[in-house]
Scaffold this motif. Structure first.
Motif, mmCIF file in Angstrom:
data_model
loop_
_atom_site.group_PDB
_atom_site.id
_atom_site.type_symbol
_atom_site.label_atom_id
_atom_site.label_comp_id
_atom_site.label_asym_id
_atom_site.label_seq_id
_atom_site.Cartn_x
_atom_site.Cartn_y
_atom_site.Cartn_z
ATOM 1 N N UNK A 84 0.811 -1.209 0.000
ATOM 2 C CA UNK A 84 0.000 0.000 0.000
ATOM 3 C C UNK A 84 0.846 1.261 0.000
ATOM 4 N N UNK A 85 0.209 2.330 -0.476
ATOM 5 C CA UNK A 85 0.668 3.694 -0.246
ATOM 6 C C UNK A 85 -0.574 4.521 0.040
ATOM 7 N N UNK A 86 -0.448 5.835 0.116
ATOM 8 C CA UNK A 86 -1.568 6.680 0.531
ATOM 9 C C UNK A 86 -2.631 6.853 -0.552
ATOM 10 N N UNK A 87 -2.415 6.279 -1.724
ATOM 11 C CA UNK A 87 -3.395 6.433 -2.811
ATOM 12 C C UNK A 87 -4.260 5.198 -3.005
ATOM 13 N N UNK A 88 -3.964 4.119 -2.307
ATOM 14 C CA UNK A 88 -4.627 2.845 -2.574
ATOM 15 C C UNK A 88 -5.723 2.547 -1.566
ATOM 16 N N UNK A 89 -6.726 1.827 -2.021
ATOM 17 C CA UNK A 89 -7.724 1.244 -1.132
ATOM 18 C C UNK A 89 -8.108 -0.124 -1.669
ATOM 19 N N UNK A 90 -8.560 -0.994 -0.773
ATOM 20 C CA UNK A 90 -8.905 -2.360 -1.149
ATOM 21 C C UNK A 90 -10.420 -2.537 -1.116
ATOM 22 N N UNK A 91 -10.918 -3.351 -2.040
ATOM 23 C CA UNK A 91 -12.344 -3.664 -2.174
ATOM 24 C C UNK A 91 -12.497 -5.172 -2.014
ATOM 25 N N UNK A 92 -13.353 -5.591 -1.091
ATOM 26 C CA UNK A 92 -13.582 -7.008 -0.833
ATOM 27 C C UNK A 92 -15.045 -7.349 -1.094
ATOM 28 N N UNK A 93 -15.271 -8.450 -1.797
ATOM 29 C CA UNK A 93 -16.630 -8.875 -2.134
ATOM 30 C C UNK A 93 -17.027 -10.033 -1.226
ATOM 31 N N UNK A 94 -18.327 -10.332 -1.143
ATOM 32 C CA UNK A 94 -18.765 -11.445 -0.282
ATOM 33 C C UNK A 94 -18.155 -12.780 -0.714
ATOM 34 N N UNK A 95 -17.840 -13.609 0.282
ATOM 35 C CA UNK A 95 -17.426 -15.000 0.063
ATOM 36 C C UNK A 95 -16.090 -15.142 -0.658
ATOM 37 N N UNK A 96 -15.272 -14.094 -0.692
ATOM 38 C CA UNK A 96 -13.965 -14.174 -1.347
ATOM 39 C C UNK A 96 -12.866 -14.008 -0.303
ATOM 40 N N UNK A 97 -11.843 -14.856 -0.383
ATOM 41 C CA UNK A 97 -10.729 -14.829 0.571
ATOM 42 C C UNK A 97 -9.836 -13.622 0.296
ATOM 43 N N UNK A 98 -9.307 -13.034 1.364
ATOM 44 C CA UNK A 98 -8.306 -11.973 1.231
ATOM 45 C C UNK A 98 -7.285 -12.122 2.349
ATOM 46 N N UNK A 99 -6.136 -11.461 2.163
ATOM 47 C CA UNK A 99 -5.046 -11.545 3.122
ATOM 48 C C UNK A 99 -4.466 -10.145 3.329
ATOM 49 N N UNK A 100 -4.299 -9.763 4.588
ATOM 50 C CA UNK A 100 -3.712 -8.473 4.935
ATOM 51 C C UNK A 100 -2.495 -8.734 5.810
ATOM 52 N N UNK A 101 -1.343 -8.283 5.331
ATOM 53 C CA UNK A 101 -0.075 -8.462 6.039
ATOM 54 C C UNK A 101 0.397 -7.087 6.499
ATOM 55 N N UNK A 102 0.436 -6.886 7.813
ATOM 56 C CA UNK A 102 0.906 -5.629 8.389
ATOM 57 C C UNK A 102 2.112 -5.932 9.271
ATOM 58 N N UNK A 103 3.280 -5.539 8.808
ATOM 59 C CA UNK A 103 4.500 -5.899 9.529
ATOM 60 C C UNK A 103 4.679 -5.102 10.815
ATOM 61 N N UNK A 104 3.958 -3.981 10.956
ATOM 62 C CA UNK A 104 3.984 -3.158 12.163
ATOM 63 C C UNK A 104 2.554 -2.952 12.653
#
Length: 324
Positions: A84-104
């Motif tokens: 990510x950077x300050x211009x991005x956003x994520x869109x998640x739909x029903x019943x779909x897998x996603x992964x978020x990795x936050x090192x801090x």
């Protein structure tokens, strides 16, 4: 508003709205976990503060679409393989897998929207909406500055904390969730596929006449963009073109001015015991400070001054009356 402060991640994990998944900690815990949620009858706004670096693997719940954006440590956040950077956003739909990795340890914001409301929004905006986004997760560069979306979210949290009765009546919730969804999709869109066949040209005069007739016929309830689109049989894009061409302003601005004039008319017809809060609640006002500022800009006085003047003229102003 729901507020949750957790010593560890288990309770935090269970309270997340619109998604279901599991955290794996990738660093030692450095602080408590905090969650704030504002529910608007089909739309939920959520701020989260995580207590450690994490990996979250989840799935969107069947009834909800979600957007996600980090509020800090953008460079430490990866969603579905996209850093990510300050211009991005994520869109998640029903019943779909996603992964978020936050090192801090990260702070983030999400908006969960019911499928019914999203599909209704898509129908009103069908000539500028790409229906393929309804079936796939994506990480997208925001089409508008993200800051106004975050500012609107913070306003909603502030009102929900300081004056929840102003926000949680049916008309106000409808207005607030409409404003929030519009801001979400204006930030995410345009995503329309180039080269789509244009809709048949509609009679602009007829569109404008039907929209204005609706406004003239409804005196004691809020009117929203969706109502205008349905009455005129046109998309919001077409309405924007028509209003800008014939009235010199967007339909959103025209609706705001119409609401101001309608509320002023109700104030000038107020009866003993009526308050500004009671009158405005009929028309979906949820941020009274902002509304009062607009009112003073157009009419040269605060709503409370208009009401006091009305009651003085009628000879019914009680000595103890203090009305905001």
């Amino acid at each position: 508003m729901s507020r949750l402060v957790c010593a560890d991640f288990d309770e935090f994990e269970e309270a997340l709205y619109g998604v279901q998944g599991r955290y794996v900690l990738r660093s030692r815990q450095q602080r408590d976990w905090r969650l704030r949620v504002v529910e608007l009858n089909g739309v939920a706004l959520m701020f989260g503060r995580e207590g450690a670096g994490t990996v979250y693997s989840g799935v969107g719940l069947p009834g909800f679409f979600n957007i996600f954006l980090p509020l800090n440590r953008h460079e430490c956040t990866v969603v579905n393989g996209h850093r990510f950077d300050r211009r991005l956003l994520a869109w998640m739909v029903p019943d779909a897998m996603f992964h978020i990795d936050a090192s801090q340890p990260a702070t983030w914001m999400t908006v969960a929207m019911s499928c019914e409301l999203v599909l209704r929004w898509a129908k009103v905006h069908e000539d500028e909406f790409d229906p393929s986004i309804l079936s796939r997760n994506l990480v997208n560069v925001a089409q508008m500055d993200i800051a106004p979306l975050i500012w609107l979210a913070r306003r909603l949290f502030r009102i929900d904390q300081q004056a929840p009765e102003d926000l949680h009546n049916p008309a106000a919730e409808h207005a607030a969730r409409t404003e929030l969804m519009d801001r979400v999709f204006r930030t995410l869109l345009p995503l329309a596929t180039p080269g789509r066949a244009p809709r048949a040209r509609l009679d602009h005069q007829q569109i404008l006449r039907k929209a204005l007739e609706l406004l003239a016929s409804i005196k004691e309830a809020p009117v929203h963009m969706e109502d205008l689109c349905v009455a005129a049989g046109a998309s919001e894009r077409t309405l924007r073109n028509v209003f800008n061409r014939y009235l010199g302003m967007s339909p959103h601005r025209y609706l705001m001015m119409h609401r101001l004039h309608t509320i002023r008319g109700a104030i000038l017809q107020a009866r003993p015991g009526d308050t500004i809060t009671d009158i405005c609640a009929q028309y979906g006002v949820w941020d009274f400070g902002r509304f009062a500022g607009h009112y003073r800009t157009y009419f040269g006085e605060l709503p409370s001054q208009s009401l006091h003047g009305r009651l003085r003229t009628a000879g019914t102003l009680p000595l103890h009356s203090i009305i905001r």
